[in-house]
Design a protein around this motif. Structure first.
Motif, PDB file in Angstrom:
ATOM      1  N   GLN A 109       0.925  -1.201  -0.001  1.00 27.31           N
ATOM      2  CA  GLN A 109       0.032   0.028  -0.133  1.00 27.31           C
ATOM      3  C   GLN A 109       0.776   1.314   0.059  1.00 27.31           C
ATOM      4  OE1 GLN A 109      -2.512  -0.687   3.245  1.00 27.31           O
ATOM      5  NE2 GLN A 109      -4.173  -1.722   2.132  1.00 27.31           N
ATOM      6  N   LYS A 110       2.007   1.140   0.174  1.00 29.65           N
ATOM      7  CA  LYS A 110       2.869   2.475   0.216  1.00 29.65           C
ATOM      8  C   LYS A 110       3.343   2.492  -1.128  1.00 29.65           C
ATOM      9  CE  LYS A 110       4.431   2.174   5.222  1.00 29.65           C
ATOM     10  NZ  LYS A 110       5.746   1.675   6.029  1.00 29.65           N
ATOM     11  N   ALA A 111       3.648   1.257  -1.771  1.00 29.61           N
ATOM     12  CA  ALA A 111       4.013   1.416  -3.452  1.00 29.61           C
ATOM     13  C   ALA A 111       3.028   2.228  -4.134  1.00 29.61           C
ATOM     14  CB  ALA A 111       4.401   0.348  -3.967  1.00 29.61           C
ATOM     15  N   HIS A 112       3.445   2.824  -5.175  1.00 26.60           N
ATOM     16  CA  HIS A 112       2.588   3.152  -6.245  1.00 26.60           C
ATOM     17  C   HIS A 112       2.150   2.112  -7.439  1.00 26.60           C
ATOM     18  CE1 HIS A 112       0.645   5.887  -9.201  1.00 26.60           C
ATOM     19  NE2 HIS A 112       1.695   5.469 -10.345  1.00 26.60           N
ATOM     20  N   GLU A 113       2.931   1.308  -7.757  1.00 27.71           N
ATOM     21  CA  GLU A 113       2.469   0.393  -8.666  1.00 27.71           C
ATOM     22  C   GLU A 113       3.357  -1.000  -8.503  1.00 27.71           C
ATOM     23  OE1 GLU A 113       1.708   0.257 -13.625  1.00 27.71           O
ATOM     24  OE2 GLU A 113       3.494   1.737 -13.018  1.00 27.71           O
ATOM     25  N   PRO A 114       3.270  -1.715  -7.282  1.00 29.87           N
ATOM     26  CA  PRO A 114       3.990  -2.568  -6.979  1.00 29.87           C
ATOM     27  C   PRO A 114       3.640  -4.130  -7.800  1.00 29.87           C
ATOM     28  CG  PRO A 114       2.203  -2.500  -5.385  1.00 29.87           C
ATOM     29  CD  PRO A 114       2.188  -1.298  -6.435  1.00 29.87           C
ATOM     30  N   LEU A 115       4.854  -4.663  -8.068  1.00 31.41           N
ATOM     31  CA  LEU A 115       4.718  -6.028  -8.706  1.00 31.41           C
ATOM     32  C   LEU A 115       5.069  -7.062  -7.664  1.00 31.41           C
ATOM     33  CD1 LEU A 115       7.486  -5.142 -11.453  1.00 31.41           C
ATOM     34  CD2 LEU A 115       4.902  -5.592 -11.731  1.00 31.41           C
ATOM     35  N   ILE A 116       5.760  -6.985  -6.705  1.00 32.00           N
ATOM     36  CA  ILE A 116       5.895  -8.034  -5.712  1.00 32.00           C
ATOM     37  C   ILE A 116       6.523  -7.375  -4.425  1.00 32.00           C
ATOM     38  CG2 ILE A 116       6.648  -9.821  -7.219  1.00 32.00           C
ATOM     39  CD1 ILE A 116       9.365  -9.436  -6.424  1.00 32.00           C
ATOM     40  N   ALA A 117       6.179  -7.852  -3.351  1.00 30.78           N
ATOM     41  CA  ALA A 117       6.803  -7.460  -2.185  1.00 30.78           C
ATOM     42  C   ALA A 117       7.320  -8.757  -1.323  1.00 30.78           C
ATOM     43  CB  ALA A 117       5.737  -6.961  -1.150  1.00 30.78           C
ATOM     44  N   PHE A 118       8.371  -8.441  -0.802  1.00 31.20           N
ATOM     45  CA  PHE A 118       9.196  -9.726  -0.070  1.00 31.20           C
ATOM     46  C   PHE A 118       9.925  -9.141   1.155  1.00 31.20           C
ATOM     47  CE2 PHE A 118      12.049  -7.419  -2.982  1.00 31.20           C
ATOM     48  CZ  PHE A 118      13.348  -7.325  -2.244  1.00 31.20           C
ATOM     49  N   THR A 119      10.147 -10.121   2.060  1.00 31.15           N
ATOM     50  CA  THR A 119      10.375  -9.833   3.371  1.00 31.15           C
ATOM     51  C   THR A 119      11.910 -10.447   3.861  1.00 31.15           C
ATOM     52  OG1 THR A 119       9.629 -11.867   4.541  1.00 31.15           O
ATOM     53  CG2 THR A 119       8.110 -10.195   4.208  1.00 31.15           C
ATOM     54  N   ASP A 120      12.355 -10.086   4.910  1.00 35.43           N
ATOM     55  CA  ASP A 120      13.680 -10.953   5.263  1.00 35.43           C
ATOM     56  C   ASP A 120      13.042 -12.346   6.019  1.00 35.43           C
ATOM     57  OD1 ASP A 120      16.058 -11.441   6.244  1.00 35.43           O
ATOM     58  OD2 ASP A 120      16.379  -9.859   7.397  1.00 35.43           O
ATOM     59  N   TYR A 121      13.986 -12.848   6.269  1.00 39.84           N
ATOM     60  CA  TYR A 121      13.714 -14.548   6.712  1.00 39.84           C
ATOM     61  C   TYR A 121      14.776 -15.137   7.704  1.00 39.84           C
ATOM     62  CZ  TYR A 121      16.365 -17.092   3.408  1.00 39.84           C
ATOM     63  OH  TYR A 121      17.526 -17.415   2.565  1.00 39.84           O
ATOM     64  N   CYS A 122      14.326 -16.098   8.336  1.00 33.77           N
ATOM     65  CA  CYS A 122      15.418 -16.854   9.074  1.00 33.77           C
ATOM     66  C   CYS A 122      15.413 -18.298   8.725  1.00 33.77           C
ATOM     67  CB  CYS A 122      15.201 -16.649  10.502  1.00 33.77           C
ATOM     68  SG  CYS A 122      13.696 -17.208  11.110  1.00 33.77           S
TER      69      CYS A 122
END
Length: 268
Positions: A109-122
């Motif tokens: 929702q913070k992006a204008h035209e997002p394709l993907i979102a990804f996170t850090d992980y363990c």
């Protein structure tokens, strides 16, 4: 696909790919159901069984069955009929921490035209312990340095930056903007690096990559995991070389692979 009242409030689908009678499947389903915001959870499988159906029934999630063959087919099918704006191809071995969906949706929702979102992980090891500070994880975070400075990138150059020396974008953490992408299909010619190939292809498209710099997924590792098998039978090497060759050319790819082989021991 009929959604419950809670599902109709969901903005994200967690589509859990189930393969055979995996002992960790139920843990993945439980973690998906424990999100802090409403999500739609489904199980998708090309190896249907009473075991998988019982887990789906017990947790009141749909079990979607298909006759495809291979990981690319399974992943493509899992999100082929998503009704929510965003979708995650969740892995049956992994754990999604409670705020995963919340933070990913915020990122979108913070992006204008997002394709993907990804996170850090363990990592989640066979002894049940979580490890967020392994060397290869820090190497991946280093490859993501530009996303720590600015969490959203639109230019092809910066979207490709964490991908040119390795795949720093961990597949289980990735969510797709289905409204932007429509149907997502993976390259059947890969059995290990189909995610890396997909990120490179998406980097060529107009739109943004969104990074959520929080550890929100635990990726289970061990000798039985597909990545470990691929290292043993040399598929990992062959597909890594193929990707590097497409980016750098043959000579440079061969040089990179001399160093890259050293990372295989960590089951990265």
């Amino acid at each position: 696909m009929e959604m419950s009242a809670v599902d109709r409030d969901a903005k994200l689908t967690l589509a859990i790919c189930a393969y055979k009678d995996n002992p960790f499947l139920e843990d993945a389903v439980v973690s998906a159901k424990r999100q802090t915001v409403p999500v739609h959870v489904v199980i998708a499988t090309s190896t249907p069984s009473d075991y998988i159906r019982r887990i789906a029934e017990r947790h009141e999630v749909a079990c979607l069955e298909h006759a495809g063959s291979g990981i690319a087919s399974d992943w493509s099918f899992a999100i082929s009929d998503v009704r929510t704006p965003y979708a995650t191809i969740a892995h049956q071995d992994d754990i999604y921490f409670p705020r995963y969906a919340e933070k990913v949706i915020e990122g979108f929702q913070k992006a204008h035209e997002p394709l993907i979102a990804f996170t850090d992980y363990c990592d989640l090891t066979s002894d049940g312990k979580y490890h967020a500070h392994r060397l290869y994880l820090w190497i991946k975070r280093f490859l993501l340095w530009s996303f720590y400075l600015k969490h959203i990138h639109r230019s092809r150059f910066w979207k490709r930056m964490p991908l040119i020396f390795g795949n720093a974008v961990s597949c289980p953490t990735v969510s797709f903007n289905m409204r932007k992408l429509g149907r997502v299909t993976f390259d059947h010619s890969f059995s290990v690096n189909l995610d890396w190939a997909q990120w490179l292809a998406l980097a060529d498209q107009p739109g943004e990559f969104v990074f959520v710099p929080h550890v929100l997924v635990a990726h289970r590792i061990g000798e039985s995991m597909e990545t470990a098998k691929a290292i043993m039978d040399n598929r990992r090497y062959q597909e890594d070389f193929r990707i590097f060759e497409s980016i750098w050319g043959g000579k440079m790819a061969a040089m990179i692979m001399k160093f890259y082989r050293l990372a295989y021991g960590s089951n990265a």
